[in-house]
Design a protein around this motif. Structure first.
Motif, short mmCIF file in Angstrom:
data_model
loop_
_atom_site.label_atom_id
_atom_site.label_comp_id
_atom_site.label_asym_id
_atom_site.label_seq_id
_atom_site.Cartn_x
_atom_site.Cartn_y
_atom_site.Cartn_z
N LEU A 103 -7.17 12.45 39.97
CA LEU A 103 -6.38 11.94 38.87
C LEU A 103 -7.72 10.96 38.21
CD1 LEU A 103 -2.94 11.91 39.33
CD2 LEU A 103 -4.18 13.37 38.03
N VAL A 104 -8.46 10.21 39.12
CA VAL A 104 -9.33 9.35 38.50
C VAL A 104 -10.42 10.04 38.00
CG1 VAL A 104 -10.72 7.55 39.13
CG2 VAL A 104 -8.67 7.33 40.06
N MET A 105 -10.85 11.12 38.80
CA MET A 105 -12.09 11.82 38.26
C MET A 105 -11.88 12.76 36.83
SD MET A 105 -13.20 13.33 41.98
CE MET A 105 -14.54 14.42 41.69
N PHE A 106 -10.68 13.48 36.84
CA PHE A 106 -10.38 14.36 35.88
C PHE A 106 -9.30 14.05 35.10
CE2 PHE A 106 -13.04 16.80 38.82
CZ PHE A 106 -13.79 17.49 38.11
N GLY A 107 -8.32 13.22 35.55
CA GLY A 107 -7.29 12.98 34.76
C GLY A 107 -7.16 11.67 34.00
N ASN A 108 -8.46 10.98 34.10
CA ASN A 108 -8.28 9.74 33.30
C ASN A 108 -8.85 10.03 31.78
OD1 ASN A 108 -7.86 7.01 32.77
ND2 ASN A 108 -9.68 6.30 34.03
#
Lengths: 242, 242
Positions: A103-108
């Motif tokens: 989520l930090v990589m792709f969801g932010n």
DNA sequence: TAGCACCTATAGCAACGCTATATGAACTGC
DNA sequence: GCAGTTCATATAGCGTTGCTATAGGTGCTA
């Protein structure tokens, strides 16, 4: 439990952040938690990473190394489109195994500011698609295909992460995956599952009847009959092959 | 500039939150900003909405009304799959027009906690897909198709939002859209009999299924089950009306 | 007029990201 | 061997955040 060993503080901060992130279950992770677990004080964090986002970027960079390693960790099958499938599945698995990191990589997502990691992932996918294009298996530009496939891949992974782990249905992934790959591939490439034509007219007709019955209540069957009928219908329409 | 008019504080809070959210350009919006713009103090917010997330949920609910209105605001074209295309485009446009609101609605993914709005959007899509299924244009379950299409739709929209507005390429959207729709649709546009003019879709679908079942033997039902099933099917397909 | 919900304000808490400043340690040049 | 410089860490605290304990005002019904 803490990283008070002889590792340098920078490493301890990285590991503490990664560990807390992985265990946070979606809750935000504070710099105080991180520095406490790392056994250092606040200024050390800011000395090495500038700010909280800098630290998280470093964690993401490390995570991306792992992601890339996974994406390359299989021998080329000689069938580029098959390799694309494995990249897709690997992407989904990475997301499900480490949801918070994912989520930090792709969801932010933020408006008009593209995470660098998205471009990197696209480049990785495009690289593989280039082989398919060289083999004449692609009917669109590799770059466009990569962007499209990755967008769908991210969308599916986010949806699966959001679902309770118990009723995660990976068919959502395989179905979307094959749809995307089929669409960008030349027709004869057998992109879809082998039983492409195997979705017989029986299944199609059963799906149609199921939908039609639910829309307009037929009074030709009693409610108990209808219940059993629908159960059978469902069995037919979800039949693996004809 | 402020909402000091005669509106009740609850409404002023909602509008202030929506306005600040729209203008925030991705930066977080604080409760103090909201209450100041609304002309009230902190406890008022918590009295009406419980907490910050409750307020944002209310904003999202209002946004979803708008979203649904957009998704329904066109006359059915008679071609369900064409309507699905318009739903897709509408979804993307909604996201690009109000990126911050969209990100709160669809981009705020957390592990194992599914935003209610996703289920609502899926239901909306499934409803439309049911029409396609009833017309024999779908080769998968409407629910699965809806989940798959929506996942790709969200993924594409997030990617487009993250891109600088100048080099947004909507072809990413149309390409992915058509890939998904093509994948879930039957090749032969009409699986049902051509004489579907006078009869209801239930009857048409039942006739099609009946013919298909007789042509190819499905082993999903036992012979006794199949016998009864076919009898019911006959009763439905000879129904005078419905 | 008394009582009672409902609604809002004052004031402030704990936690947050972050930093001005200072101290210790290691290396460098003479 | 010692001053100067740089790097790395700590002390202490600033301003802001989401949120709340408490109290006061307002309008309705009895």
């Amino acid at each position: 439990m803490s990283f008070d060993g002889q590792l340098p503080p920078k490493m301890r901060l990285l590991r503490a952040a990664a560990e807390l992130l992985a265990k946070s279950a979606g809750a935000p992770v504070s710099t105080r938690q991180i520095t406490q677990l790392a056994g250092v004080t606040a200024p050390t964090l800011y000395h090495h990473f500038g700010d909280k986002e800098g630290l998280f970027d470093a964690v993401v960079a490390a995570g991306f190394e792992e992601y890339v390693a996974g994406e390359r960790d299989f021998a080329p099958s000689g069938q580029p489109l098959e390799d694309i499938r494995r990249m897709w599945d690997n992407h989904v698995q990475f997301g499900l195994n480490q949801p918070e990191l994912y989520l930090v990589m792709f969801g932010n997502i933020r408006p008009e500011s593209r995470p660098a990691i998205v471009a990197d992932a696209e480049a990785l996918m495009e690289e593989m698609l280039n082989k398919a294009a060289a083999a004449g298996q692609l009917n669109v530009q590799p770059r466009e295909a990569a962007r499209s496939i990755l967008a769908a891949n991210v969308g599916v992974t986010l949806m699966l992460i959001a679902e309770p782990a118990t009723d995660r249905n990976l068919e959502l992934s395989t179905m979307t995956r094959d749809a995307m790959i089929f669409a960008v591939s030349t027709d004869q490439a057998k992109a879809a599952s082998p039983d492409d034509s195997g979705k017989s007219s029986v299944v199609v007709a059963a799906i149609a009847l199921n939908a039609a019955l639910q829309a307009s209540h037929s009074d030709q069957l009693s409610s108990s009959e209808l219940k059993l009928f629908l159960e059978w219908l469902h069995r037919i329409s979800t039949s693996p092959n004809s």
